[in-house]
Design an enzyme around this catalytic site. Structure first.
Site, PDB file in Angstrom:
ATOM      1  N   TYR A  56      -5.151  -1.387  12.913  1.00 50.49           N
ATOM      2  CA  TYR A  56      -5.087  -0.258  13.870  1.00 50.49           C
ATOM      3  C   TYR A  56      -4.801  -0.727  15.289  1.00 50.49           C
ATOM      4  O   TYR A  56      -4.122  -0.040  16.063  1.00 50.49           O
ATOM      5  CB  TYR A  56      -6.370   0.583  13.776  1.00 50.49           C
ATOM      6  CG  TYR A  56      -6.355   1.400  12.506  1.00 50.49           C
ATOM      7  CD1 TYR A  56      -7.034   0.971  11.358  1.00 50.49           C
ATOM      8  CD2 TYR A  56      -5.556   2.546  12.415  1.00 50.49           C
ATOM      9  CE1 TYR A  56      -6.956   1.681  10.176  1.00 50.49           C
ATOM     10  CE2 TYR A  56      -5.470   3.256  11.230  1.00 50.49           C
ATOM     11  CZ  TYR A  56      -6.163   2.823  10.112  1.00 50.49           C
ATOM     12  OH  TYR A  56      -6.058   3.510   8.933  1.00 50.49           O
ATOM     13  N   HIS A 108      -6.259  13.961  11.023  1.00 52.33           N
ATOM     14  CA  HIS A 108      -6.549  12.613  10.500  1.00 52.33           C
ATOM     15  C   HIS A 108      -7.066  11.690  11.597  1.00 52.33           C
ATOM     16  O   HIS A 108      -7.064  10.470  11.434  1.00 52.33           O
ATOM     17  CB  HIS A 108      -5.308  12.009   9.857  1.00 52.33           C
ATOM     18  CG  HIS A 108      -4.921  12.686   8.584  1.00 52.33           C
ATOM     19  ND1 HIS A 108      -3.665  12.558   8.038  1.00 52.33           N
ATOM     20  CD2 HIS A 108      -5.611  13.516   7.761  1.00 52.33           C
ATOM     21  CE1 HIS A 108      -3.602  13.284   6.921  1.00 52.33           C
ATOM     22  NE2 HIS A 108      -4.774  13.874   6.738  1.00 52.33           N
ATOM     23  N   SER A 176       5.907  13.843   3.992  1.00 54.99           N
ATOM     24  CA  SER A 176       6.360  13.658   2.603  1.00 54.99           C
ATOM     25  C   SER A 176       5.594  14.555   1.636  1.00 54.99           C
ATOM     26  O   SER A 176       5.903  14.601   0.452  1.00 54.99           O
ATOM     27  CB  SER A 176       6.162  12.191   2.193  1.00 54.99           C
ATOM     28  OG  SER A 176       4.767  11.871   2.253  1.00 54.99           O
ATOM     29  N   LYS A 202      14.933  14.512   4.235  1.00 56.16           N
ATOM     30  CA  LYS A 202      15.316  14.652   2.825  1.00 56.16           C
ATOM     31  C   LYS A 202      14.233  15.447   2.107  1.00 56.16           C
ATOM     32  O   LYS A 202      13.252  15.837   2.707  1.00 56.16           O
ATOM     33  CB  LYS A 202      15.485  13.270   2.175  1.00 56.16           C
ATOM     34  CG  LYS A 202      14.265  12.372   2.242  1.00 56.16           C
ATOM     35  CD  LYS A 202      14.614  10.989   1.667  1.00 56.16           C
ATOM     36  CE  LYS A 202      13.431  10.102   1.450  1.00 56.16           C
ATOM     37  NZ  LYS A 202      12.714   9.675   2.642  1.00 56.16           N
ATOM     38  N   ALA A 218      14.530  14.984  12.974  1.00 57.62           N
ATOM     39  CA  ALA A 218      13.702  15.958  13.715  1.00 57.62           C
ATOM     40  C   ALA A 218      14.187  16.138  15.149  1.00 57.62           C
ATOM     41  O   ALA A 218      14.127  17.248  15.696  1.00 57.62           O
ATOM     42  CB  ALA A 218      12.248  15.487  13.706  1.00 57.62           C
TER      43      ALA A 218
END
Ligand code: BV8
Length: 233
Positions: A56, A108, A176, A202, A218
């Protein structure tokens, strides 16, 4: 496509890709270089906190120097100008939405925040976080990144679910659709009768559930999509 109404937007790593931050599951993405079980679970942190902090700390350093792209800026404009409710939920732990002036719900967690595993106190993380760091509230050496790992409950779920039950349009940008419960948000929106649109490079694992799909990077598709929305507001 709805003409008016409440919008919920979910962003994933794909919106930050053109700002230079790695996604997870694209070619040589983060999960190609690291095993989730070794860096993104509470067990991994208990077993080897230094390795998790290294993972991290490296991403935090990268994120510190990253700049928002046209997709982030377009969402900020939409958040400022949309006349109805708009909730921007992100799975991302970078602060590019904030850097472009958006308010985002980080389901998250956030790379720039530290969390005390002992007393749950949160504070702004230093560039490098380690278990040597003491919690400013309780003094324990149990500092962890304020990140929701696999097997942990994402943050703000009540607010997110009630916004989904009251939305007229749900858009997923650059994700995704492989991680739950976020991947299930489109079903919540559909059961609320919302229109659904996916903006991605995609197909994703959830493409089948979306009524509309806008394919492309994007930084191009999001400004165009926002422009169309605002012209109809
Ligand atoms: C939980 C923080 C339970 C870490 C992350 C069913 C229901 C509930 C849970 C589960 C379930 N089935 C399985 C589970 C368990 C698990 C899960 O979903 N596993 C998966 C792998 C099967 N879920 C959990 O553990 C969740 N917790 O369920 O808790 C519970 C219940 C009660 C009480 C306690 C606990 C927690 C999940 C959160 C884990 N943490 N992140 C970190 O960031 O280091 S998840 C991680 O994946 C990231 O947050 C990331 O954001 C997220 C999703 O990835 P994406 O953002 O979509 O990124 P990805 O690389 O996959 O895709 C990028 C996309 O962008 C692609 O589609 C690509 O085409 C596109 N793209 C690329 N470039 C561009 C682009 N698009 C546009 N333009 C571009 N330029």
């Amino acid at each position: 496509m709805t003409k008016t109404g409440n919008i919920v937007i979910l962003t994933g790593a794909g919106i930050s890709a053109e700002s230079g931050l790695s996604t997870f599951r694209d070619e040589n993405g983060l999960w190609a270089q690291h095993r989730i079980e070794e860096v993104a679970t509470p067990e991994a942190f208990a077993r080897n906190p230094a390795r998790v902090h290294r993972f991290y700390n490296a991403r935090r350093k990268q994120a510190l120097h990253a700049m928002p792209n046209a997709a982030h800026h377009a969402l900020t404009e939409l958040q400022q100008k949309w006349p109805y409710d708009l909730l921007l939920v992100t799975q991302n732990v970078d602060d590019l939405h904030e850097k472009s002036g958006s308010r985002a719900v980080h389901m998250h967690g956030a790379l720039m925040r530290a969390l005390c595993a002992a007393c749950a106190h949160r504070w702004d993380s230093p560039a490098d976080l380690s278990v040597e760091d003491t919690c400013p509230a309780c003094g324990a050496h149990t500092a962890r990144p304020d990140i929701v790992w696999f097997g942990e409950m994402p943050y703000h779920m009540q607010d997110i679910l009630s916004a989904l039950q009251n939305c007229d349009l749900f858009a997923a940008i650059g994700t995704s659709g492989q991680v739950y419960p976020a991947a299930g948000f489109v079903q919540e929106a559909l059961s609320a009768g919302a229109a659904t649109v996916e903006l991605n490079l995609k197909d994703s694992d959830m493409s089948y559930a979306f009524q509309d799909q806008i394919t492309g990077p994007a930084s191009e598709t999001v400004p165009q999509w926002v422009g169309r929305l605002l012209s109809q507001a």
